[in-house]
Write a protein that holds these residues in place. Structure first.
Motif, PDB file in Angstrom:
ATOM      1  N   ARG A 206     -22.340  77.518  46.818  1.00 18.33           N
ATOM      2  CA  ARG A 206     -23.358  76.774  47.560  1.00 18.33           C
ATOM      3  C   ARG A 206     -22.860  75.332  47.710  1.00 18.33           C
ATOM      4  O   ARG A 206     -22.618  74.643  46.715  1.00 18.33           O
ATOM      5  CB  ARG A 206     -24.688  76.850  46.832  1.00 18.33           C
TER       6      ARG A 206
ATOM      7  N   GLU B 115     -23.551  78.477  52.416  1.00 16.19           N
ATOM      8  CA  GLU B 115     -22.787  79.307  51.474  1.00 16.19           C
ATOM      9  C   GLU B 115     -21.379  79.534  52.016  1.00 16.19           C
ATOM     10  O   GLU B 115     -21.209  79.985  53.148  1.00 16.19           O
ATOM     11  CB  GLU B 115     -23.488  80.645  51.247  1.00 16.19           C
TER      12      GLU B 115
ATOM     13  N   PRO C 221     -23.197  71.525  49.959  1.00 16.70           N
ATOM     14  CA  PRO C 221     -23.997  70.711  50.881  1.00 16.70           C
ATOM     15  C   PRO C 221     -23.432  70.794  52.297  1.00 16.70           C
ATOM     16  O   PRO C 221     -22.214  70.737  52.503  1.00 16.70           O
ATOM     17  CB  PRO C 221     -23.871  69.290  50.317  1.00 16.70           C
TER      18      PRO C 221
ATOM     19  N   LYS D  36     -33.018  74.392  53.991  1.00 16.76           N
ATOM     20  CA  LYS D  36     -34.145  73.634  53.432  1.00 16.76           C
ATOM     21  C   LYS D  36     -33.677  72.683  52.347  1.00 16.76           C
ATOM     22  O   LYS D  36     -34.246  71.607  52.142  1.00 16.76           O
ATOM     23  CB  LYS D  36     -35.186  74.591  52.867  1.00 16.76           C
ATOM     24  N   ASP D  37     -32.625  73.097  51.638  1.00 12.53           N
ATOM     25  CA  ASP D  37     -32.040  72.256  50.584  1.00 12.53           C
ATOM     26  C   ASP D  37     -30.752  71.584  51.050  1.00 12.53           C
ATOM     27  O   ASP D  37     -30.009  71.018  50.237  1.00 12.53           O
ATOM     28  CB  ASP D  37     -31.743  73.099  49.340  1.00 12.53           C
ATOM     29  N   GLY D  38     -30.440  71.701  52.352  1.00  7.07           N
ATOM     30  CA  GLY D  38     -29.219  71.105  52.880  1.00  7.07           C
ATOM     31  C   GLY D  38     -27.960  71.825  52.437  1.00  7.07           C
ATOM     32  O   GLY D  38     -26.895  71.206  52.327  1.00  7.07           O
ATOM     33  N   ILE D  39     -28.070  73.149  52.201  1.00  6.33           N
ATOM     34  CA  ILE D  39     -26.977  73.919  51.603  1.00  6.33           C
ATOM     35  C   ILE D  39     -26.495  75.012  52.569  1.00  6.33           C
ATOM     36  O   ILE D  39     -27.282  75.623  53.296  1.00  6.33           O
ATOM     37  CB  ILE D  39     -27.447  74.582  50.285  1.00  6.33           C
TER      38      ILE D  39
ATOM     39  N   ARG E 282     -33.082  79.355  54.762  1.00  8.23           N
ATOM     40  CA  ARG E 282     -33.424  79.165  53.346  1.00  8.23           C
ATOM     41  C   ARG E 282     -32.525  78.104  52.706  1.00  8.23           C
ATOM     42  O   ARG E 282     -33.002  77.207  52.014  1.00  8.23           O
ATOM     43  CB  ARG E 282     -33.302  80.496  52.611  1.00  8.23           C
ATOM     44  N   GLY E 283     -31.209  78.207  52.959  1.00 13.51           N
ATOM     45  CA  GLY E 283     -30.308  77.220  52.385  1.00 13.51           C
ATOM     46  C   GLY E 283     -30.458  75.855  53.017  1.00 13.51           C
ATOM     47  O   GLY E 283     -30.360  74.824  52.332  1.00 13.51           O
TER      48      GLY E 283
END
Length: 576
Positions: free
Chosen positions: A554, A543, A556, A538-541, A535-536
């Protein structure tokens, strides 16, 4: 280190025989395993912390001029007989015979061995001072080993010993070691206090304990809220400036009936007088010799202070028969006026300030009232009471003592001539005269420090390691790496990047569910957790979460390695 290739058997169950939190968590986190009562195997995860603590010790002690060596753990009885401790130490000393029927012990400490070594190698003042230390396994046969590594029988300890030509030099070394210990425990990331302490069976005349502050601590401490005064309750003092009352207020002494009332609480209620108006007399045996001691009714005698004042090896309360024999009156009714026998009479400083007090009348079922020190009896005054929270600081004006609990992890002693004189360890001074070495000794419980760190740093989920002694800096948690290959690849890449940068990473590549993986991460207490999921990504993130914080940040993915390194550096710099 990849978790799948590491030996780290964790458990969700709380062991039934574990009481304190460090014991529970070290067993659950796969850090120790019990072999016998008070004897444990240190598992790989724990050993990493042991090595980190040991390395901090070495760096600071070497910087302070101490030199490392390693002495035998098995020691011959002859050395202990020279010092007198073979018969004094007690059953904690593990004694055994070799095949030639020679007496030996497994060393709980090494004063005798190091003194014998130095007396055979150093003959001139030109070779002094010398300060030697070791990090080694010790054994003390505790009657009731408990609390895991907090009160074990076998443990790892750093013990050091200094030899100087005179007291002035020995004091320089003592305070140099004191400051080195302050740096050591600061660098370990612990909240601690150095406190004045009794020297115990090590001997000597000056000592400080280093106490890690923790609610579960066995030791009671008092410190001033306004200055740096701190002491173990056995050693702590309150300001002693009680002035003698004005004789104009003295009333005539009277004897009153107090049938069957030998306790202060009973007499206080009966006479309607507060305990602080009472003068309590105790009969003690100092090395078997009776001595009478007075303390105010609301205070307690400190036997350690009495022992030190009298220079006694042991102090204990006299039983009723001995009280009657020594003082000529029954226990509960003895008092300082008309005291029978040839008892030495000592009194705590606070007794001096009692006006028209109450004490025993040296007759069964009777007390005296309107008793005034100085007019009605004479005594030798000294600091003999247990200090209490709320008392006035003995070091500064206006300071008030506060109570804390602590875990002793280090102790520095000024030994003076205790061992060198007994063992005839001497050197030649500039005039060619033989003199005994002036000694100090300095100990740190390495494995106890690890346990104390957990007692101080944990929550309901597990350990919270201070960064300087954490087994690993970071734990990587890829979510569903077998199902989500991208998360697995990203975790492997970040693992390689961090490892290449010198970061100590535990890569949880077991493929566990997120909840189970996070629970293990919290239990192990690694300071930083990096979670990588589809899930993260997908946004290049990813945790990133500190173990002691509730919410993750969060970040990058491309900046994750730099952020983690910055976090580690910031934590380590706080304790540099």
């Amino acid at each position: 280190m990849r978790y799948s290739q590491y030996f780290l058997p964790t458990s969700a169950d709380t062991p039934s025989d574990a009481v304190v939190i460090s014991h529970k968590l070290m067993l659950r986190a796969g850090m120790i395993r019990k072999l016998a009562a008070g004897i444990y195997t240190y598992m790989p995860f724990a050993l990493r912390t042991i090595h980190k603590i040991s390395n901090i010790l070495r760096e600071e002690l070497n910087r302070a001029g101490a030199i490392e060596l390693l002495m035998p753990a098995v020691q011959p009885a002859e050395l202990w007989q020279e010092s007198g401790r073979w018969s004094q130490y007690g059953p904690e000393l593990l004694r055994f015979k070799d095949r030639k029927d020679g007496d030996f012990c497994f060393g709980p400490t090494h004063e005798e061995v190091i003194t014998a070594l130095v007396r055979s190698e150093i003959r001139s003042y030109r070779n002094l001072p010398v300060n030697l230390y070791q990090i080694q396994t010790k054994f003390r046969d505790e009657i009731r080993p408990r609390f895991g590594l907090m009160r074990g029988r076998e443990f790892i300890m750093k013990d050091g010993y200094s030899f100087d030509a005179d007291e002035a030099g020995a004091m320089v070394t003592y305070w140099k070691m004191y400051e080195a210990y302050r740096r050591i425990f600061h660098r370990c990331g612990l909240k601690f206090r150095p406190v004045e302490a009794d020297t115990g069976n090590i001997g000597g005349s000056l000592s400080h304990e280093f106490q890690v502050l923790a609610e579960s601590g066995e030791d009671a401490l008092l410190n001033c809220g306004s200055c740096d005064y701190a002491a173990n309750v056995e050693k702590a003092s309150e300001r002693n400036d009680a002035a003698a009352p004005d004789p104009a207020g003295f009333l005539p002494v009277e004897t009153v009936d107090t049938p069957g009332m030998g306790r202060i609480e009973e007499v206080s209620a009966f006479l309607q007088r507060p305990p602080e108006q009472f003068i309590k007399m105790l009969v003690c045996l100092a090395d078997g010799t009776p001595v009478a001691v007075l303390v105010r009714g609301d205070h307690e005698l400190n036997p350690v202070k009495l022992k030190g004042l009298l220079g006694a090896d042991a102090v204990e309360m006299a039983d009723d028969a001995m009280v009657l024999s020594a003082a000529g009156a029954p226990a509960g009714f003895v008092g300082p006026i008309g005291l029978k026998g040839n008892l030495r009479l000592l009194a705590d400083h606070a007794v001096r300030g009692v006006l028209n007090g109450v004490c025993g009348a040296n007759q069964a079922d009777k007390h005296r009232i309107h008793v005034n020190p100085g007019r009605d009896f004479q005594a030798e005054y000294a600091d003999l009471r247990m200090a209490r929270a709320g008392g006035r600081c003995p070091k500064c004006e206006g300071g008030v003592l506060e109570a804390h609990r602590g875990i002793e992890v280090g102790h520095v002693f000024y030994l003076g001539l205790k061992y060198s004189r007994a063992m005839k360890a001497q050197f030649l001074d500039a005039a060619g005269k033989e003199n005994p070495f002036v000694m100090g000794c300095y100990g740190i419980g390495v494995t106890r420090t690890m346990a104390a760190a957990i007692e101080q740093n944990h929550d309901a989920h597990g350990v919270i390691w201070p960064m300087p002694i954490a087994p690993f800096h970071v734990i990587l948690c890829p979510i569903n790496p077998k199902k989500d290959e991208e998360a697995g690849r990203a975790a492997d890449a970040l693992y390689g990047e961090l490892t290449q940068a010198g970061v100590e990473v535990l890569h949880d590549d077991r493929g566990e569910r997120a909840g189970s993986m996070f629970a293990d991460a919290d239990l192990l207490g690694v300071p930083i957790r990096v979670a990588i999921g589809a899930r993260g990504l997908k946004d290049g993130i990813v945790e990133i979460k500190r173990r002691n914080e509730a919410e993750p940040a969060r970040v990058p993915l491309k900046e994750a390695a730099r952020v983690v390194q910055d976090m580690i550096r910031q934590d380590l710099e706080k304790y540099a």
